[in-house]
Design a protein around this motif. Structure first.
Motif, PDB file in Angstrom:
ATOM      1  N   MET A   1       0.845  -1.176   0.000  1.00  0.00           N
ATOM      2  CA  MET A   1       0.000   0.000   0.000  1.00  0.00           C
ATOM      3  C   MET A   1       0.887   1.235   0.000  1.00  0.00           C
ATOM      4  O   MET A   1       1.993   1.210   0.538  1.00  0.00           O
ATOM      5  N   THR A   2       0.371   2.306  -0.588  1.00  0.00           N
ATOM      6  CA  THR A   2       1.065   3.584  -0.560  1.00  0.00           C
ATOM      7  C   THR A   2       0.055   4.699  -0.828  1.00  0.00           C
ATOM      8  O   THR A   2      -0.961   4.462  -1.488  1.00  0.00           O
ATOM      9  N   PRO A   3       0.311   5.905  -0.329  1.00  0.00           N
ATOM     10  CA  PRO A   3      -0.559   7.028  -0.672  1.00  0.00           C
ATOM     11  C   PRO A   3      -0.397   7.399  -2.152  1.00  0.00           C
ATOM     12  O   PRO A   3       0.705   7.355  -2.693  1.00  0.00           O
ATOM     13  N   VAL A   4      -1.493   7.751  -2.788  1.00  0.00           N
ATOM     14  CA  VAL A   4      -1.495   8.190  -4.178  1.00  0.00           C
ATOM     15  C   VAL A   4      -2.407   9.399  -4.306  1.00  0.00           C
ATOM     16  O   VAL A   4      -3.263   9.642  -3.466  1.00  0.00           O
ATOM     17  N   GLU A   5      -2.230  10.142  -5.388  1.00  0.00           N
ATOM     18  CA  GLU A   5      -3.121  11.253  -5.676  1.00  0.00           C
ATOM     19  C   GLU A   5      -4.411  10.695  -6.262  1.00  0.00           C
ATOM     20  O   GLU A   5      -4.396   9.831  -7.137  1.00  0.00           O
ATOM     21  N   TYR A   6      -5.529  11.180  -5.740  1.00  0.00           N
ATOM     22  CA  TYR A   6      -6.837  10.793  -6.254  1.00  0.00           C
ATOM     23  C   TYR A   6      -7.631  12.069  -6.429  1.00  0.00           C
ATOM     24  O   TYR A   6      -8.085  12.667  -5.444  1.00  0.00           O
ATOM     25  N   GLY A   7      -7.753  12.531  -7.671  1.00  0.00           N
ATOM     26  CA  GLY A   7      -8.360  13.834  -7.915  1.00  0.00           C
ATOM     27  C   GLY A   7      -7.465  14.903  -7.316  1.00  0.00           C
ATOM     28  O   GLY A   7      -6.287  14.985  -7.625  1.00  0.00           O
ATOM     29  N   SER A   8      -8.015  15.684  -6.415  1.00  0.00           N
ATOM     30  CA  SER A   8      -7.208  16.726  -5.757  1.00  0.00           C
ATOM     31  C   SER A   8      -6.922  16.381  -4.301  1.00  0.00           C
ATOM     32  O   SER A   8      -6.574  17.246  -3.507  1.00  0.00           O
ATOM     33  N   SER A   9      -7.090  15.114  -3.942  1.00  0.00           N
ATOM     34  CA  SER A   9      -6.823  14.712  -2.561  1.00  0.00           C
ATOM     35  C   SER A   9      -5.918  13.481  -2.549  1.00  0.00           C
ATOM     36  O   SER A   9      -5.465  13.012  -3.580  1.00  0.00           O
ATOM     37  N   LEU A  10      -5.697  12.953  -1.373  1.00  0.00           N
ATOM     38  CA  LEU A  10      -4.817  11.821  -1.180  1.00  0.00           C
ATOM     39  C   LEU A  10      -5.641  10.597  -0.820  1.00  0.00           C
ATOM     40  O   LEU A  10      -6.594  10.684  -0.057  1.00  0.00           O
ATOM     41  N   ALA A  11      -5.280   9.457  -1.392  1.00  0.00           N
ATOM     42  CA  ALA A  11      -5.948   8.192  -1.085  1.00  0.00           C
ATOM     43  C   ALA A  11      -4.876   7.132  -0.863  1.00  0.00           C
ATOM     44  O   ALA A  11      -3.730   7.303  -1.264  1.00  0.00           O
ATOM     45  N   THR A  12      -5.247   6.045  -0.224  1.00  0.00           N
ATOM     46  CA  THR A  12      -4.333   4.923  -0.058  1.00  0.00           C
ATOM     47  C   THR A  12      -4.698   3.876  -1.095  1.00  0.00           C
ATOM     48  O   THR A  12      -5.861   3.488  -1.212  1.00  0.00           O
ATOM     49  N   ALA A  13      -3.689   3.429  -1.846  1.00  0.00           N
ATOM     50  CA  ALA A  13      -3.910   2.420  -2.878  1.00  0.00           C
ATOM     51  C   ALA A  13      -3.200   1.131  -2.492  1.00  0.00           C
ATOM     52  O   ALA A  13      -2.104   1.165  -1.936  1.00  0.00           O
ATOM     53  N   ALA A  14      -3.827   0.014  -2.796  1.00  0.00           N
ATOM     54  CA  ALA A  14      -3.228  -1.300  -2.557  1.00  0.00           C
ATOM     55  C   ALA A  14      -2.738  -1.858  -3.890  1.00  0.00           C
ATOM     56  O   ALA A  14      -3.398  -1.693  -4.919  1.00  0.00           O
ATOM     57  N   PHE A  15      -1.597  -2.496  -3.862  1.00  0.00           N
ATOM     58  CA  PHE A  15      -0.986  -3.045  -5.061  1.00  0.00           C
ATOM     59  C   PHE A  15      -0.655  -4.516  -4.851  1.00  0.00           C
ATOM     60  O   PHE A  15      -0.346  -4.935  -3.742  1.00  0.00           O
ATOM     61  N   VAL A  16      -0.679  -5.277  -5.925  1.00  0.00           N
ATOM     62  CA  VAL A  16      -0.276  -6.670  -5.887  1.00  0.00           C
ATOM     63  C   VAL A  16       1.226  -6.773  -6.162  1.00  0.00           C
ATOM     64  O   VAL A  16       1.922  -7.590  -5.583  1.00  0.00           O
ATOM     65  N   GLU A  17       1.729  -5.916  -7.047  1.00  0.00           N
ATOM     66  CA  GLU A  17       3.138  -5.929  -7.423  1.00  0.00           C
ATOM     67  C   GLU A  17       3.882  -4.770  -6.750  1.00  0.00           C
ATOM     68  O   GLU A  17       3.449  -3.617  -6.829  1.00  0.00           O
ATOM     69  N   ARG A  18       5.000  -5.080  -6.095  1.00  0.00           N
ATOM     70  CA  ARG A  18       5.772  -4.059  -5.387  1.00  0.00           C
ATOM     71  C   ARG A  18       6.334  -3.007  -6.346  1.00  0.00           C
ATOM     72  O   ARG A  18       6.402  -1.827  -6.030  1.00  0.00           O
ATOM     73  N   LYS A  19       6.749  -3.413  -7.535  1.00  0.00           N
ATOM     74  CA  LYS A  19       7.314  -2.489  -8.524  1.00  0.00           C
ATOM     75  C   LYS A  19       6.302  -1.391  -8.876  1.00  0.00           C
ATOM     76  O   LYS A  19       6.653  -0.222  -8.947  1.00  0.00           O
ATOM     77  N   GLU A  20       5.055  -1.765  -9.062  1.00  0.00           N
ATOM     78  CA  GLU A  20       4.013  -0.775  -9.371  1.00  0.00           C
ATOM     79  C   GLU A  20       3.737   0.128  -8.176  1.00  0.00           C
ATOM     80  O   GLU A  20       3.483   1.324  -8.331  1.00  0.00           O
ATOM     81  N   MET A  21       3.785  -0.432  -6.964  1.00  0.00           N
ATOM     82  CA  MET A  21       3.587   0.378  -5.763  1.00  0.00           C
ATOM     83  C   MET A  21       4.685   1.434  -5.659  1.00  0.00           C
ATOM     84  O   MET A  21       4.415   2.600  -5.396  1.00  0.00           O
ATOM     85  N   LEU A  22       5.939   1.036  -5.870  1.00  0.00           N
ATOM     86  CA  LEU A  22       7.050   1.985  -5.760  1.00  0.00           C
ATOM     87  C   LEU A  22       6.965   3.072  -6.830  1.00  0.00           C
ATOM     88  O   LEU A  22       7.278   4.230  -6.567  1.00  0.00           O
ATOM     89  N   ALA A  23       6.508   2.717  -8.027  1.00  0.00           N
ATOM     90  CA  ALA A  23       6.328   3.720  -9.084  1.00  0.00           C
ATOM     91  C   ALA A  23       5.253   4.727  -8.693  1.00  0.00           C
ATOM     92  O   ALA A  23       5.418   5.936  -8.877  1.00  0.00           O
ATOM     93  N   ALA A  24       4.144   4.245  -8.132  1.00  0.00           N
ATOM     94  CA  ALA A  24       3.073   5.144  -7.682  1.00  0.00           C
ATOM     95  C   ALA A  24       3.548   6.006  -6.522  1.00  0.00           C
ATOM     96  O   ALA A  24       3.225   7.196  -6.439  1.00  0.00           O
ATOM     97  N   ALA A  25       4.346   5.425  -5.621  1.00  0.00           N
ATOM     98  CA  ALA A  25       4.872   6.185  -4.478  1.00  0.00           C
ATOM     99  C   ALA A  25       5.837   7.257  -4.941  1.00  0.00           C
ATOM    100  O   ALA A  25       5.878   8.351  -4.380  1.00  0.00           O
ATOM    101  N   ASP A  26       6.617   6.961  -5.964  1.00  0.00           N
ATOM    102  CA  ASP A  26       7.547   7.943  -6.507  1.00  0.00           C
ATOM    103  C   ASP A  26       6.780   9.147  -7.050  1.00  0.00           C
ATOM    104  O   ASP A  26       7.141  10.291  -6.804  1.00  0.00           O
ATOM    105  N   LYS A  27       5.684   8.892  -7.727  1.00  0.00           N
ATOM    106  CA  LYS A  27       4.842   9.977  -8.236  1.00  0.00           C
ATOM    107  C   LYS A  27       4.222  10.765  -7.078  1.00  0.00           C
ATOM    108  O   LYS A  27       4.213  11.982  -7.071  1.00  0.00           O
ATOM    109  N   ALA A  28       3.727  10.057  -6.065  1.00  0.00           N
ATOM    110  CA  ALA A  28       3.117  10.720  -4.908  1.00  0.00           C
ATOM    111  C   ALA A  28       4.145  11.547  -4.148  1.00  0.00           C
ATOM    112  O   ALA A  28       3.803  12.560  -3.549  1.00  0.00           O
ATOM    113  N   GLY A  29       5.407  11.132  -4.182  1.00  0.00           N
ATOM    114  CA  GLY A  29       6.472  11.877  -3.512  1.00  0.00           C
ATOM    115  C   GLY A  29       6.639  13.268  -4.069  1.00  0.00           C
ATOM    116  O   GLY A  29       7.148  14.162  -3.406  1.00  0.00           O
TER     117      GLY A  29
END
Length: 147
Positions: free
Chosen positions: A1-29
């Motif tokens: 799981m990692t925080p992601v942008e959802y519209g103009s707010s923050l949401a928590t997203a769950a991922f099956v693959e760690r690589k995709e989670m880290l990519a989403a986290a990098d964007k959220a960073g």
């Protein structure tokens, strides 16, 4: 799981693959401004320095006993970390103070189970679904996690 942008707010997203989670986290960073509107997140202004150590507390709103992790310190079993006389830190974390580095929280010891990866400099005064679920912890420092 990692925080992601959802519209103009923050949401928590769950991922099956760690690589995709880290990519989403990098964007959220790079989306720190999104968190400033979140009542559970407190972020320093852009360009302000953030502490390098990760500080967790056993009460909401960053109160209570605290445990600090310097950069590149990993704690595989929080039950071995003393807290308030005879208590320990396993499943006791309620809030997290801002850190300049990414960090991971795990539901089980030895960095197993669900992982919650944070890649931006904001405090969480309440942890929502991760409240009282953390059994191991990493302050990645300059070591970005492997995919």
């Amino acid at each position: 799981m990692t925080p992601v942008e959802y519209g103009s707010s923050l949401a928590t997203a769950a991922f099956v693959e760690r690589k995709e989670m880290l990519a989403a986290a990098d964007k959220a960073g790079r989306l720190q401004g999104v968190v400033n509107g979140n009542s559970t997140g407190l972020c320093p202004p852009e360009g302000s320095p953030a502490p390098t150590k990760l500080v967790v507390t056993d009460e909401t709103l960053l109160r209570g006993a605290s445990l600090s992790l310097f950069p590149e310190v990993f704690v595989p079993d929080l039950s071995r970390e003393p807290r308030r006389s005879y208590l320990n830190w396993d499943n006791a974390i309620r809030s997290i103070d801002v850190c300049a580095y990414p960090y991971s929280m795990y539901a089980d010891i030895n960095f197993q189970g669900d992982e919650y990866f944070i890649n931006f400099r904001c405090s969480f005064t309440e942890l929502g679904q991760w409240d009282l679920r953390i059994s191991s912890l990493k302050n990645w420092g300059t070591l970005y996690p492997d995919v």
